[in-house]
Write a protein that holds these residues in place. Structure first.
Motif, short mmCIF file in Angstrom:
data_model
loop_
_atom_site.label_atom_id
_atom_site.label_comp_id
_atom_site.label_asym_id
_atom_site.label_seq_id
_atom_site.Cartn_x
_atom_site.Cartn_y
_atom_site.Cartn_z
N LYS A 11 0.91 -1.38 -0.30
CA LYS A 11 -0.27 0.42 0.24
C LYS A 11 1.25 0.93 0.01
O LYS A 11 0.04 2.31 0.27
N PHE A 12 2.32 1.35 0.25
CA PHE A 12 3.01 2.21 0.23
C PHE A 12 2.73 3.05 -1.34
O PHE A 12 2.95 2.70 -2.32
N SER A 13 2.39 4.61 -1.75
CA SER A 13 2.57 5.23 -2.92
C SER A 13 3.69 5.51 -3.39
O SER A 13 3.47 5.03 -5.02
N HIS A 14 6.01 4.34 -2.61
CA HIS A 14 6.37 4.75 -3.55
C HIS A 14 7.48 4.38 -2.51
O HIS A 14 7.23 4.58 -1.33
N PRO A 15 7.84 3.64 -3.21
CA PRO A 15 8.87 2.80 -1.96
C PRO A 15 10.21 3.41 -1.60
O PRO A 15 10.77 3.65 -2.78
N ARG A 16 10.58 3.94 0.31
CA ARG A 16 11.29 4.98 0.25
C ARG A 16 11.80 4.13 1.46
O ARG A 16 10.71 3.80 2.34
N ALA A 17 13.05 4.34 1.85
CA ALA A 17 13.21 4.38 3.41
C ALA A 17 14.49 5.47 3.70
O ALA A 17 15.38 5.22 2.77
N THR A 18 13.97 5.78 5.26
CA THR A 18 15.08 6.39 5.22
C THR A 18 16.27 5.25 6.55
O THR A 18 15.23 5.42 7.37
N PHE A 19 17.35 5.32 6.86
CA PHE A 19 18.49 5.03 7.47
C PHE A 19 18.91 5.86 8.42
O PHE A 19 19.47 6.30 7.92
N ARG A 20 19.43 5.62 9.52
CA ARG A 20 19.90 6.58 10.48
C ARG A 20 21.14 5.74 10.91
O ARG A 20 21.09 5.11 11.35
N VAL A 21 22.60 5.91 10.35
CA VAL A 21 23.50 5.53 10.71
C VAL A 21 24.85 6.24 10.95
O VAL A 21 24.68 6.96 10.85
N ALA A 22 25.63 5.38 11.41
CA ALA A 22 26.85 6.62 11.60
C ALA A 22 28.31 5.25 11.23
O ALA A 22 27.99 3.79 11.41
N LEU A 23 29.47 5.39 10.43
CA LEU A 23 29.88 4.77 10.48
C LEU A 23 31.59 5.16 10.94
O LEU A 23 31.95 6.27 11.09
N ASP A 24 32.40 4.27 10.98
CA ASP A 24 33.78 5.00 11.54
C ASP A 24 34.52 4.64 11.25
O ASP A 24 35.74 4.94 11.22
N LYS A 25 34.70 4.16 9.31
CA LYS A 25 35.95 4.36 8.78
C LYS A 25 35.42 4.51 7.61
O LYS A 25 33.50 3.57 6.92
N SER A 26 35.47 5.01 6.43
CA SER A 26 35.31 5.12 5.05
C SER A 26 34.86 3.47 4.20
O SER A 26 35.43 2.99 4.49
N THR A 27 33.50 3.79 3.58
CA THR A 27 33.65 2.53 3.34
C THR A 27 32.09 2.85 1.94
O THR A 27 31.87 3.34 1.31
#
Length: 128
Positions: free
Chosen positions: A89-105
């Motif tokens: 039932k989503f009108s547009h598939p989208r998700a927002t995640f909150r992340v933190a990184l300790d090194k380039s990746t």
């Protein structure tokens, strides 16, 4: 009566990518996950990563054809960091995640379509 669309078996045998990012088919445009986030972030400081499914063409979101889940991870150790399940039932598939990184990746976004398998995109992130 709802018309059911047949799944594409060969797409379920692999992780899918556009063959040519500059000249994508409509199928590829509908399924390719776009990663939206800064190119450079501060070490261990949380930031948002948004994954949108589709490039210029919205993916259907109906009972017969929909995105089942979206995930974000990183290439080191093939680590999935977060996943969200979606309903038809989503009108547009989208998700927002909150992340933190300790090194380039390299971040890895994946999405799973119930008819066209898993699609993946990657983005290099520099950590300062």
């Amino acid at each position: 009566m709802m018309k059911m669309t047949e799944a594409t078996p060969s797409l379920f045998e692999q992780v899918n990518y556009p063959k040519d990012r500059n000249n994508m088919t409509d199928l590829e445009k509908k399924h390719w996950p776009r990663i939206e986030c800064p190119d450079t972030v501060e070490a261990n400081k949380p930031f948002d990563v948004t994954v949108n499914v589709g490039v210029g063409i919205d993916h259907p979101s109906e009972l017969a054809h929909f995105i089942e889940w979206i995930s974000i991870g990183r290439t080191e150790g093939n680590l999935e960091m977060c996943r969200v399940g979606l309903s038809p039932k989503f009108s547009h598939p989208r998700a927002t995640f909150r992340v933190a990184l300790d090194k380039s990746t390299t971040l890895v976004a994946r999405e799973s379509c119930n008819l066209h398998g898993i699609w993946e995109n990657k983005k290099d992130i520099k950590v300062k």
